[in-house]
Scaffold this motif. Structure first.
Motif, PDB file in Angstrom:
ATOM      1  N   VAL A 347     -10.277   1.102  16.687  1.00  0.00           N
ATOM      2  CA  VAL A 347      -9.017   1.775  16.362  1.00  0.00           C
ATOM      3  C   VAL A 347      -7.985   0.716  16.032  1.00  0.00           C
ATOM      4  CG1 VAL A 347      -7.241   3.347  17.179  1.00  0.00           C
ATOM      5  CG2 VAL A 347      -9.608   3.684  17.891  1.00  0.00           C
ATOM      6  N   GLU A 348      -7.249   0.943  14.963  1.00  0.00           N
ATOM      7  CA  GLU A 348      -6.237  -0.002  14.492  1.00  0.00           C
ATOM      8  C   GLU A 348      -4.857   0.630  14.582  1.00  0.00           C
ATOM      9  OE1 GLU A 348      -6.782  -2.890  10.976  1.00  0.00           O
ATOM     10  OE2 GLU A 348      -5.587  -1.236  10.144  1.00  0.00           O
ATOM     11  N   ALA A 349      -3.862  -0.148  15.038  1.00  0.00           N
ATOM     12  CA  ALA A 349      -2.463   0.278  15.112  1.00  0.00           C
ATOM     13  C   ALA A 349      -1.653  -0.595  14.161  1.00  0.00           C
ATOM     14  CB  ALA A 349      -1.932   0.149  16.535  1.00  0.00           C
ATOM     15  N   SER A 350      -0.826   0.029  13.332  1.00  0.00           N
ATOM     16  CA  SER A 350      -0.046  -0.713  12.342  1.00  0.00           C
ATOM     17  C   SER A 350       1.323  -0.081  12.193  1.00  0.00           C
ATOM     18  CB  SER A 350      -0.765  -0.739  10.991  1.00  0.00           C
ATOM     19  OG  SER A 350      -0.956   0.586  10.506  1.00  0.00           O
ATOM     20  N   ASN A 351       2.275  -0.920  11.685  1.00  0.00           N
ATOM     21  CA  ASN A 351       3.632  -0.446  11.395  1.00  0.00           C
ATOM     22  C   ASN A 351       3.691   0.097   9.975  1.00  0.00           C
ATOM     23  OD1 ASN A 351       4.974  -3.123  13.304  1.00  0.00           O
ATOM     24  ND2 ASN A 351       5.031  -0.987  13.860  1.00  0.00           N
ATOM     25  N   PRO A 352       4.165   1.332   9.806  1.00  0.00           N
ATOM     26  CA  PRO A 352       4.278   1.855   8.427  1.00  0.00           C
ATOM     27  C   PRO A 352       5.434   1.229   7.651  1.00  0.00           C
ATOM     28  CG  PRO A 352       5.075   3.483   9.999  1.00  0.00           C
ATOM     29  CD  PRO A 352       4.508   2.357  10.800  1.00  0.00           C
ATOM     30  N   HIS A 353       6.472   0.720   8.364  1.00  0.00           N
ATOM     31  CA  HIS A 353       7.628   0.119   7.693  1.00  0.00           C
ATOM     32  C   HIS A 353       7.612  -1.386   7.972  1.00  0.00           C
ATOM     33  CE1 HIS A 353       9.065   4.207   7.188  1.00  0.00           C
ATOM     34  NE2 HIS A 353       8.896   4.389   8.495  1.00  0.00           N
ATOM     35  N   VAL A 354       7.331  -2.146   6.955  1.00  0.00           N
ATOM     36  CA  VAL A 354       7.202  -3.600   7.091  1.00  0.00           C
ATOM     37  C   VAL A 354       8.224  -4.267   6.176  1.00  0.00           C
ATOM     38  CG1 VAL A 354       5.663  -5.580   6.860  1.00  0.00           C
ATOM     39  CG2 VAL A 354       4.760  -3.392   7.657  1.00  0.00           C
TER      40      VAL A 354
END
Length: 790
Positions: A347-354
């Motif tokens: 499972v990967e967690a990422s920021n949608p606003h970079v």
């Protein structure tokens, strides 16, 4: 500082600066014959002084905020007409004259009586005049002069706000604008440096700086991180006199907040997560939650979760909880413990606003491993198919096997299964099932024409655990067998005209068959063998499942033969061949020249009188009308017979007669003959009610004559008892009055109750001779005969 200020004031006032006196201009008007001049001097000397060109000739200068104990000397007015003998008088008028500024009327010396504030009023305009004290006439024309207040630094700078609030993004470059502060000084900006303000920072270094002339605050330190420190308090000072020593100052506070930027990627607090779920979990069931931490805030801390790889990529899903920013792992497809017990996901967690300028810090995402263990549960049996479709011929015998169903326990134990039929779906118990092998067989005979499809449900149950069961639909189609003979589509009754020609079509026949052959119906029509040789009609088979009846001769006579019964044989073309015989009734009728039927002998049999239907209906209506008329007439006659003999203008209720008259007589309902109380032997068998015409509905009951010594109370009780059981007695709401005056009374009775003992009708004409008191009684009884006759 205050002592130094006073020293300057004293020094300035004490110096004989030429700036404090300037002569009035030479006037050419008013007194042309003689030279006259009004001198304004800053000292006591009488000589004329030449003024500098930069000075105003008619202007005095005076320092503000004078702190001396004596009046402050302003200047002197002097006229060349003044010979020093006191004949002239000096007058001062204008702004503050007589109050703020006073003048010695003899010498012309002007003094200020109060401390002056340039910030309140910087300039005073006054007028001076010299007059003759004796005559009061001016010796000089009125002149105008100005007293200008020289500024001193007596006001400190004041900021437009006591507290400033500002924000700046974190990680900003050095020199990024934050906010601008502004301070104002009430001193004169055109004179000296009293109003020249310089800004400096007292608190907030080394994070921020301020421009000394503009008051603009900027960042002074690189990479200030909001996650380390978010709030800063900066103190700014504004100092006049260009920031030199001795200047006045003021301060303000600036609260600066660092706003968040996405400079921190999400991070999982642990690298591996482990969850459990039973294999019976339906799709959409949440299994567990994982959360990556992000030091940012707001939209910069929003996280999206996704499954990037793993064995359960198609079996599980992960969604983001927008409130908690957690990743919720859910079941995507049905699980099977017997097929797979453990799944591993990434499972990967990422920021949608970079923000692109921080990408150098590394990828703004993180990954973790999730292991999901499937737990075994006791599952119900599973059928090999979702539904079963079977077929059987309708002529199948009882206990014929149709097919079978199969179910197994999906658990590792493989518990044995038994089968049964849900009797709610087979109420007539047409089918049965072998509980061991699932074979379906018939229990009763079938009929496709009654029911084509049978929809039943088969139940499979674990023997060791009856609670675990499953169901499957079973659709049984009954196949057709040619076991029904064709027959006429309807009942055929036709006619033939007496003048019909040979081979004339008089009827088209159609047939139906309850069976449903695979190749369709093929019917054949023919006359029955017993009627084929001598029949007057023939059958023509059209080969399209229809046939026509044709005449075989010219002309028919309905008097010789009015009806023909034509037997027709209908056969199908299936195996085995089925046939039936139907009878067509053909009537011989008289027709017009167009072939339309006019009359048949059969109608004469139905209506022997020869009358048409319309005539019969008319006769019946007449009979009904006559019967209704007779019934109404009889009802009116009967109602008329029941009219009371006593007719009055007053209403009669409950058989109570109200005479409404003063005069003699007794209240008499004529319900009973009270005269019998006086003469019990006078009772007659034919005593009837007098208020209505008697009807012979019941025979009056004969009562025995009372004895001479019958007590009146016993007599009344006997009559009451008879009245209760007598069907001809008056209604229950009638009033029966028993008046008894006793025997031997000398009073004669005016009542007519005793008249009922006579056989004939009583004559009441004598009542008319009794006077006006009995007029109403005479009208009531005197008109009975006439009413009755009418």
């Amino acid at each position: 500082m205050r002592t130094y200020r006073y020293f300057l004031l004293l020094f300035w006032v004490g110096q004989p600066y030429p700036t404090f006196s300037s002569p009035l201009s030479k006037r050419t008007s008013g007194f042309p014959a003689k030279k006259r001049a009004l001198e304004l001097s800053g000292n006591s000397k009488n000589e004329l002084n030449r003024s500098k060109r930069s000075w105003m000739w008619n202007q005095f200068f005076l320092l503000e905020e004078y702190t001396g104990s004596d009046y402050q000397y302003v200047g002197k007015l002097h006229s060349d007409q003044d010979r020093g003998d006191g004949s002239l008088k000096y007058i001062l008028s204008g702004d503050g004259a007589g109050d703020l500024f006073i003048i010695n009327e003899n010498t012309g010396d002007i003094q200020a009586t109060k401390r002056l504030d340039r910030e309140e009023k910087p300039v005073y305009i006054l007028r001076a005049q010299a007059i003759n004290r004796r005559t009061g006439r001016p010796v000089e024309p009125e002149s105008e002069f100005i007293i200008k207040i020289h500024d001193i630094n007596d006001n400190e700078p004041i900021f437009t706000k006591d507290v400033y609030t500002a924000t700046v993004p974190e990680m900003s470059d050095v020199g990024t604008f934050v906010v601008q502060v502004t301070a104002t000084d009430a001193d004169d900006p055109t004179y000296g440096n009293s109003a020249k303000v310089v800004y400096s920072i007292l608190q907030g270094q080394p994070y921020f700086s301020v421009e000394s002339e503009t008051g603009i605050i900027k960042t002074a330190l690189l990479n200030m991180d909001r996650e380390n420190r978010e709030q800063y308090q900066v103190v700014i000072q504004a100092k006049d006199m260009g920031g030199q020593m001795g200047g006045l100052s003021g301060t303000t506070t600036v609260n600066i907040t660092l706003t968040d930027v996405n400079d921190n990627p999400p991070r999982f607090p642990q690298s591996t997560y482990q969850f459990k779920t039973p294999e019976s979990s339906p799709p959409g069931t949440p299994i567990g939650r994982i959360k990556a931490s992000d030091a940012d805030m707001g939209e910069n801390a929003e996280i999206e979760y996704s499954i990037t790889e793993g064995e359960g990529l198609d079996m599980f899903d992960v969604v983001t909880d927008q409130e908690t920013q957690e990743g919720v792992i859910t079941v995507k497809k049905l699980l099977d413990f017997e097929k797979k017990k453990v799944y591993t996901l990434k499972v990967e967690a990422s920021n949608p606003h970079v923000e692109p300028r921080f990408l150098y810090l590394g990828p703004f995402k993180d990954a973790a491993t999730v292991r999901i263990m499937v737990e075994d549960v006791d599952e119900p049996p599973v059928f090999s198919k979702l539904a079963y479709i079977l077929q059987i011929r309708e002529d199948a015998q009882i206990n014929t096997t149709i097919g079978s169903v199969t179910a197994q326990d999906p658990d590792a134990a493989r518990n044995p299964v038994k089968y049964s039929v849900d009797r709610h779906t087979d109420m007539d118990r047409i089918f049965n099932i072998d509980s061991g092998n699932g074979s379906i067989f018939t229990s009763k005979l079938l009929d496709r024409e009654t029911l084509l499809w049978h929809n039943i449900t088969v139940i499979a149950t674990e023997i060791n655990n009856p609670k675990q069961s499953s169901r499957v639909p079973l659709y049984i189609k009954v196949l057709d067998v040619n076991d029904n003979a064709p027959e006429f589509a309807e009942f055929y009754e036709t006619f033939v005209c007496e003048k019909a020609k040979a081979d004339q079509l008089i009827q088209t026949l159609r047939a139906i068959d309850k069976d449903d052959p695979y190749s369709g119906h093929q019917f054949s029509f023919s006359l029955a063998p017993e009627a084929a040789s001598g029949s007057n009609f023939t059958i023509q088979d059209n080969k399209d499942n229809t046939a026509g009846i044709l005449t075989r001769k010219n002309g028919y006579n309905r008097h010789e033969m009015s009806t023909y019964l034509l037997p027709v044989v209908i056969s199908d073309n299936d195996y085995p061949v089925q046939s039936s015989t139907g009878t067509v009734t053909v009537r011989v009728c008289a027709c017009d020249h167009h072939g339309n039927m006019q009359s048949c002998h059969a109608e004469a049999l139905v209506h022997p009188t020869g009358l048409s239907t319309g005539a019969l209906i008319a006769i019946l209506l007449c009979i009904v009308t006559l019967l209704v008329t007779v019934v109404l007439f009889a009802a009116l006659r009967r109602q008329r017979k029941k009219e009371p003999l006593i007719i009055s203008k007053e209403d009669i209720r409950d058989n109570i007669v109200s005479y409404n008259d003063e005069g003699g007589g007794e209240e008499d309902t004529q319900a009973f003959d009270i005269g019998t109380l006086r003469n019990p032997e006078a009772i007659e068998d034919s005593k009837l009610r007098r208020d209505i015409v008697p009807e012979a509905l019941f025979v009056p009951r004969r009562t025995p004559a009372a004895r001479d010594n019958t007590d009146v109370r016993d007599f009344i009780n006997q009559r009451l008892k008879e009245n209760d059981t007598d069907p001809t007695a008056p209604p229950y709401d009638s009033l029966a009055t028993y008046a008894y005056e006793g025997t031997g009374s000398v009073a004669d009775s005016l009542s007519s109750l005793e008249s009922v003992t006579t056989d004939g009708d009583q004559d009441y004409d004598y009542l008319s001779d009794w006077g006006p008191r009995f007029k109403k009684l005479a009208d009531m009884y005197g008109g009975v005969d006439s009413d009755k006759d009418s």
